[in-house]
Design a protein around this motif. Structure first.
Motif, mmCIF file in Angstrom:
data_model
loop_
_atom_site.group_PDB
_atom_site.id
_atom_site.type_symbol
_atom_site.label_atom_id
_atom_site.label_comp_id
_atom_site.label_asym_id
_atom_site.label_seq_id
_atom_site.Cartn_x
_atom_site.Cartn_y
_atom_site.Cartn_z
ATOM 1 N N THR A 146 11.914 -19.350 -2.435
ATOM 2 C CA THR A 146 10.995 -20.489 -2.375
ATOM 3 C C THR A 146 10.448 -20.788 -3.763
ATOM 4 O O THR A 146 10.042 -19.868 -4.482
ATOM 5 C CB THR A 146 9.816 -20.182 -1.426
ATOM 6 O OG1 THR A 146 10.319 -19.867 -0.142
ATOM 7 C CG2 THR A 146 8.877 -21.366 -1.309
ATOM 8 N N LEU A 147 10.404 -22.059 -4.143
ATOM 9 C CA LEU A 147 9.769 -22.443 -5.390
ATOM 10 C C LEU A 147 8.306 -22.014 -5.346
ATOM 11 O O LEU A 147 7.590 -22.308 -4.374
ATOM 12 C CB LEU A 147 9.823 -23.963 -5.582
ATOM 13 C CG LEU A 147 11.133 -24.588 -6.036
ATOM 14 C CD1 LEU A 147 10.982 -26.111 -6.086
ATOM 15 C CD2 LEU A 147 11.527 -24.057 -7.405
ATOM 16 N N SER A 148 7.832 -21.328 -6.373
ATOM 17 C CA SER A 148 6.431 -20.932 -6.419
ATOM 18 C C SER A 148 6.014 -20.705 -7.867
ATOM 19 O O SER A 148 6.850 -20.426 -8.732
ATOM 20 C CB SER A 148 6.182 -19.675 -5.585
ATOM 21 O OG SER A 148 6.938 -18.587 -6.066
ATOM 22 N N PRO A 149 4.719 -20.802 -8.153
ATOM 23 C CA PRO A 149 4.240 -20.658 -9.534
ATOM 24 C C PRO A 149 4.422 -19.237 -10.063
ATOM 25 O O PRO A 149 4.343 -18.265 -9.309
ATOM 26 C CB PRO A 149 2.744 -20.998 -9.431
ATOM 27 C CG PRO A 149 2.571 -21.656 -8.106
ATOM 28 C CD PRO A 149 3.638 -21.120 -7.215
ATOM 29 N N GLN A 150 4.642 -19.133 -11.360
ATOM 30 C CA GLN A 150 4.656 -17.844 -12.025
ATOM 31 C C GLN A 150 3.209 -17.437 -12.324
ATOM 32 O O GLN A 150 2.346 -18.281 -12.542
ATOM 33 C CB GLN A 150 5.455 -17.916 -13.327
ATOM 34 C CG GLN A 150 6.935 -18.190 -13.127
ATOM 35 C CD GLN A 150 7.643 -17.053 -12.401
ATOM 36 O OE1 GLN A 150 7.369 -15.884 -12.660
ATOM 37 N NE2 GLN A 150 8.541 -17.399 -11.492
ATOM 38 N N SER A 151 2.961 -16.129 -12.338
ATOM 39 C CA SER A 151 1.599 -15.666 -12.581
ATOM 40 C C SER A 151 1.621 -14.291 -13.233
ATOM 41 O O SER A 151 2.576 -13.537 -13.079
ATOM 42 C CB SER A 151 0.810 -15.610 -11.262
ATOM 43 O OG SER A 151 1.400 -14.672 -10.368
ATOM 44 N N TYR A 152 0.553 -13.979 -13.966
ATOM 45 C CA TYR A 152 0.362 -12.627 -14.476
ATOM 46 C C TYR A 152 -1.128 -12.415 -14.756
ATOM 47 O O TYR A 152 -1.891 -13.370 -14.966
ATOM 48 C CB TYR A 152 1.209 -12.356 -15.722
ATOM 49 C CG TYR A 152 0.970 -13.241 -16.919
ATOM 50 C CD1 TYR A 152 -0.034 -12.954 -17.856
ATOM 51 C CD2 TYR A 152 1.769 -14.365 -17.140
ATOM 52 C CE1 TYR A 152 -0.234 -13.754 -18.967
ATOM 53 C CE2 TYR A 152 1.573 -15.175 -18.246
ATOM 54 C CZ TYR A 152 0.573 -14.866 -19.154
ATOM 55 O OH TYR A 152 0.365 -15.671 -20.257
ATOM 56 N N HIS A 153 -1.547 -11.162 -14.746
ATOM 57 C CA HIS A 153 -2.950 -10.835 -14.943
ATOM 58 C C HIS A 153 -3.320 -10.839 -16.426
ATOM 59 O O HIS A 153 -2.500 -10.470 -17.279
ATOM 60 C CB HIS A 153 -3.274 -9.467 -14.335
ATOM 61 C CG HIS A 153 -3.289 -9.474 -12.833
ATOM 62 N ND1 HIS A 153 -2.173 -9.157 -12.078
ATOM 63 C CD2 HIS A 153 -4.283 -9.767 -11.953
ATOM 64 C CE1 HIS A 153 -2.482 -9.256 -10.798
ATOM 65 N NE2 HIS A 153 -3.742 -9.617 -10.692
ATOM 66 N N VAL A 154 -4.544 -11.257 -16.688
ATOM 67 C CA VAL A 154 -5.070 -11.255 -18.048
ATOM 68 C C VAL A 154 -6.513 -10.742 -18.009
ATOM 69 O O VAL A 154 -7.151 -10.694 -16.956
ATOM 70 C CB VAL A 154 -5.046 -12.671 -18.678
ATOM 71 C CG1 VAL A 154 -3.644 -13.241 -18.682
ATOM 72 C CG2 VAL A 154 -6.027 -13.610 -17.969
ATOM 73 N N LEU A 155 -6.999 -10.369 -19.176
ATOM 74 C CA LEU A 155 -8.417 -10.077 -19.349
ATOM 75 C C LEU A 155 -9.055 -11.308 -19.980
ATOM 76 O O LEU A 155 -8.457 -11.935 -20.850
ATOM 77 C CB LEU A 155 -8.614 -8.861 -20.255
ATOM 78 C CG LEU A 155 -7.864 -7.585 -19.851
ATOM 79 C CD1 LEU A 155 -8.116 -6.483 -20.873
ATOM 80 C CD2 LEU A 155 -8.273 -7.130 -18.451
ATOM 81 N N LEU A 156 -10.258 -11.641 -19.537
ATOM 82 C CA LEU A 156 -10.917 -12.840 -20.053
ATOM 83 C C LEU A 156 -12.300 -12.503 -20.597
ATOM 84 O O LEU A 156 -13.105 -11.854 -19.921
ATOM 85 C CB LEU A 156 -11.054 -13.893 -18.945
ATOM 86 C CG LEU A 156 -11.794 -15.178 -19.336
ATOM 87 C CD1 LEU A 156 -11.012 -15.947 -20.402
ATOM 88 C CD2 LEU A 156 -12.043 -16.058 -18.119
ATOM 89 N N SER A 157 -12.552 -12.949 -21.820
ATOM 90 C CA SER A 157 -13.890 -12.870 -22.401
ATOM 91 C C SER A 157 -14.372 -14.283 -22.703
ATOM 92 O O SER A 157 -13.593 -15.136 -23.159
ATOM 93 C CB SER A 157 -13.885 -12.048 -23.685
ATOM 94 O OG SER A 157 -13.660 -10.678 -23.411
ATOM 95 N N ILE A 158 -15.648 -14.532 -22.425
ATOM 96 C CA ILE A 158 -16.260 -15.834 -22.710
ATOM 97 C C ILE A 158 -17.449 -15.599 -23.626
ATOM 98 O O ILE A 158 -18.379 -14.870 -23.278
ATOM 99 C CB ILE A 158 -16.703 -16.535 -21.413
ATOM 100 C CG1 ILE A 158 -15.482 -16.768 -20.490
ATOM 101 C CG2 ILE A 158 -17.379 -17.876 -21.729
ATOM 102 C CD1 ILE A 158 -15.833 -17.369 -19.148
ATOM 103 N N ASN A 159 -17.391 -16.201 -24.796
ATOM 104 C CA ASN A 159 -18.422 -15.997 -25.829
ATOM 105 C C ASN A 159 -18.673 -14.507 -26.068
ATOM 106 O O ASN A 159 -19.819 -14.038 -26.100
ATOM 107 C CB ASN A 159 -19.720 -16.714 -25.446
ATOM 108 C CG ASN A 159 -19.600 -18.230 -25.606
ATOM 109 O OD1 ASN A 159 -18.640 -18.722 -26.172
ATOM 110 N ND2 ASN A 159 -20.581 -18.957 -25.096
#
Length: 369
Positions: free
Chosen positions: A106-119
């Protein structure tokens, strides 16, 4: 132990003027974009930032949309999504679902985990999710065509509003056109109209001209196996291939799966029936040849893909990837125990759900004869 002690997950850094971030927080349901800077791989990108989602906006940990301004793209992407996965104690349900859909064709989006920092403040572990847009088609070498997001329950493939049972004001209600032009909307209206008005004797031939039925059955099997209750009337995308002139359905937002609902609460493995629900699914499964194909497809998926043996390695791999960062996530610091226990919970769900569906096939086929 600091974040920098681990390099296994990409670390995204977003910088924005505090007053601009406050604008987002004053009215979380306002579709507001603010200017920001995204640092990736030591390079800086001017971006626009907004909250995304509907139900999830009320959670403390928000999800984001990112659009590139200058440079205009990152590795070809003009935009992507950062999902907080706040209600999912495992943080892996969305990715596990999309990878499962890919395995079953089935067509589906690719994804992967990331770490996110804001300011410079660590916001937590996020799932970077590919946008379903023109680039989505290009990377898969698919022909151009309009793409629609199903954004609310009016995207139920029916002529009626599911909440009021009254006729919709327009047949494209519940959809947001992501790609394409206003002229493409006529094809969407025709599609929904014919789903609901084509006589039974003519439906099989008519729907095969409008819909990639095989892809729809694979999507249906994936939604039923993962038990994504919401995905039948929204949380999907529709793509119309300009060459074949047929629609294809693409899954979207699958965090409420594998035995938990949108609030992270337990969902019994028998909650969603084998035939799913919505007007299009009901009509398709009323056709004997389509029903036979669906049952055959399910049997193949149960043998090869929807098993503990097939899925456990990915579950373990994803847990091992994320485990070092759980105690650093401000929204998961006290959740390490449940995070680790989710492996057993998901595997138990797979075993019970698979058994339930295999038993349901026989009853489903017998009932339809």
């Amino acid at each position: 132990m600091s974040i920098n002690d681990h390099l296994s997950i990409p670390h995204f850094h977003i910088t924005a003027i505090p007053e601009q971030l406050e604008k987002l927080n004053k009215n979380i349901y306002l579709e507001l974009w603010i200017p920001a800077v995204l640092r990736l791989d030591q390079d800086e990108y001017q971006i626009k930032l907004a909250y995304r989602g509907s139900h999830t906006r009320k959670f403390p940990k928000k999800s984001f949309q990112v659009k590139f301004i200058s440079p205009t793209d990152y590795k070809g992407e003009r935009e992507f999504h950062l999902n907080a996965e706040y209600a999912d104690p495992s943080l892996i349900r969305n990715k596990l679902s999309f990878d499962f859909f890919n395995r079953i064709g089935t067509l589906s989006p690719q994804s992967y985990h990331v770490l996110l920092s804001i300011n410079e403040q660590f916001a937590g572990i996020y799932l970077k999710l590919e946008s379903v847009d023109n680039r989505f088609l290009q990377t898969r070498e698919l022909p151009d065509g309009p793409i629609y997001y199903a954004i609310n329950s009016n995207a139920n493939f029916s002529l009626l509003n599911p909440k009021t049972s009254e006729v919709k004001d327009s047949l494209e209600e519940g959809y947001m056109r992501k790609c394409g032009t206003a002229a493409d909307d006529a094809d969407l209206r025709t599609f929904i109209y014919k789903i609901n008005t084509t006589p039974v004797a003519q439906f099989e031939a008519a729907i095969e001209k409008l819909l990639d039925v095989d892809s729809y059955l694979r999507w249906l099997a994936g939604a039923v196996c993962t038990q994504n209750f919401d995905g039948f009337i929204h949380n999907y995308a529709l793509y119309r291939n300009r060459e074949t002139e047929r629609f294809t359905i693409i899954p979207w937002d699958y965090d409420a799966t594998w035995g938990r609902n949108v609030n992270g609460r337990l969902l019994k493995h028998t909650y969603l029936p084998i035939e799913g629900f919505n007007s299009l699914t009901a009509r398709i499964l009323d056709v004997s040849s389509f029903r036979l194909s669906y049952c055959s497809l399910l049997h193949a998926i149960f043998r090869e893909h929807f098993t503990e043996i097939a899925l456990e390695p990915e579950i373990i791999s994803l847990q091992q990837l994320l485990h070092p960062f759980i105690h650093l996530d401000p929204n998961k610091r006290d959740g390490e125990g449940i995070f680790l226990s989710e492996r057993g919970f998901i595997l138990s769900f797979i075993e019970k759900r698979r058994t339930f569906l295999m038993e349901s096939i026989e009853l489903f086929q017998a009932h339809k004869k």
